[in-house]
Scaffold this motif. Structure first.
Motif, short mmCIF file in Angstrom:
data_model
loop_
_atom_site.label_atom_id
_atom_site.label_comp_id
_atom_site.label_asym_id
_atom_site.label_seq_id
_atom_site.Cartn_x
_atom_site.Cartn_y
_atom_site.Cartn_z
N UNK A 125 0.86 -1.30 -0.16
CA UNK A 125 -0.16 0.04 0.00
C UNK A 125 0.76 0.94 -0.10
N UNK A 126 0.86 2.23 -0.88
CA UNK A 126 1.62 3.30 -1.04
C UNK A 126 0.64 4.60 -0.57
N UNK A 127 1.08 5.39 0.12
CA UNK A 127 0.17 6.42 0.49
C UNK A 127 1.09 7.85 0.60
N UNK A 128 0.63 8.92 -0.16
CA UNK A 128 1.17 10.40 0.09
C UNK A 128 0.01 11.39 0.04
N UNK A 129 0.51 12.48 0.21
CA UNK A 129 -0.57 13.61 0.06
C UNK A 129 -1.30 13.54 -1.22
N UNK A 130 -0.66 13.58 -2.41
CA UNK A 130 -1.55 13.50 -3.90
C UNK A 130 -0.98 14.62 -4.75
N UNK A 131 -0.33 15.51 -4.37
CA UNK A 131 -0.08 16.66 -5.11
C UNK A 131 0.92 16.35 -6.08
N UNK A 132 1.74 15.57 -5.81
CA UNK A 132 3.09 14.98 -6.61
C UNK A 132 2.32 14.33 -8.00
N UNK A 133 1.22 13.94 -7.82
CA UNK A 133 0.40 13.31 -8.98
C UNK A 133 -0.41 14.16 -10.04
N UNK A 134 -0.27 15.56 -9.59
CA UNK A 134 -0.95 16.28 -10.38
C UNK A 134 -0.14 17.07 -11.45
N UNK A 135 0.65 16.27 -12.21
CA UNK A 135 1.49 16.85 -12.93
C UNK A 135 1.06 17.66 -14.28
#
Length: 258
Positions: A125-135
């Motif tokens: 399970x990978x988890x992060x804030x998510x803004x890194x994915x909004x490329x």
């Protein structure tokens, strides 16, 4: 880019939350009180569980030296969870990336890297804030790169408090204005970026916030089913993801404040 990978033989019940956006200047009576809702949520957590806060716990953070009644109240509430053997983990968001070790210690919570992985029942399970994915939001990614410069952060924290508060207010206003002009697709995650990150870290499940679009998505990666669970913001009520003990099933909960 940092990665924390944790594997445990016995996995407790886990709760994931993000985008609570606590602020001293919440709307007047008649509107939702997010702080009260958050404190009530903490009271409902079962003993011996784990709480993962995936960023934007606070609407803004200009330094651990800022001491408000809200900061003290939240620190005391999180600290009290330790008496019930509830472990707290924090991943920085785009609003509170300056939250430091001093405040984390007051809360008795562990600061985590921007990307983390938990191994559970043969699944990652990978988890992060998510803004890194909004490329696709190039403007934001450029801004993020500047704001995460460690030397610039240190310089900012040396500034007098009143200047830091003015800068933070100006940046929030500017961000709000720019976001009104952007399409929803640009501000959402890029699916290819999601797949590439999951493949890179051999992850089967991803959990993140930031987009304020709560949902559970299922898709295929190299012929295998993958899951992306997205947390919602707390503007309208409590939203969290629960992972049952020794299970890879993620349940998304959304309900209004009582």
């Amino acid at each position: 880019m940092l990665l924390l990978r944790v594997s445990r033989l016995n996995n407790p019940v886990r709760y994931f939350i993000a985008d609570i956006h606590l602020a001293d200047n919440e709307p007047a009576s008649g509107y939702i009180n997010i702080t009260a809702g958050f404190l009530s949520f903490l009271d409902t957590l079962p003993d011996n569980c784990e709480l993962y806060i995936l960023g934007d716990l606070f609407d803004y953070w200009v330094g651990d030296d800022v001491k408000t009644n809200l900061h003290y109240q939240i620190a005391q509430a999180l600290q009290a969870l330790s008496k019930r053997n509830i472990r707290k983990y924090f991943v920085h968001g785009n609003r509170d990336f300056l939250l430091g070790k001093k405040y984390a210690q007051q809360c008795e919570m562990t600061l985590l890297p921007e990307i983390n992985c938990l191994s559970n029942q043969g699944k990652n399970i990978i988890f992060l804030h998510g803004d890194l994915l909004c490329i696709d939001d190039h403007q934001y990614q450029n801004f993020r790169k500047v704001m995460h410069n460690k030397w610039l952060q240190k310089l900012f924290l040396f500034l007098p408090l009143f200047i830091r508060l003015k800068i933070a207010a100006k940046l929030r206003k500017k961000s709000s204005q720019h976001n009104q002009l952007k399409s929803e697709n640009i501000m959402d995650v890029n699916q290819q970026a999601v797949i590439e990150m999951m493949v890179k870290h051999n992850a089967d499940i991803m959990v993140h916030g930031h987009t304020h679009k709560p949902a559970v998505h299922h898709f295929q990666i190299e012929g295998n089913t993958a899951t992306r669970a997205v947390l919602g913001a707390w503007h309208d009520g409590v939203t969290y993801i629960k992972q049952a003990e020794n299970s890879n099933t993620l349940e998304l909960y959304n309900h209004s404040f009582k």
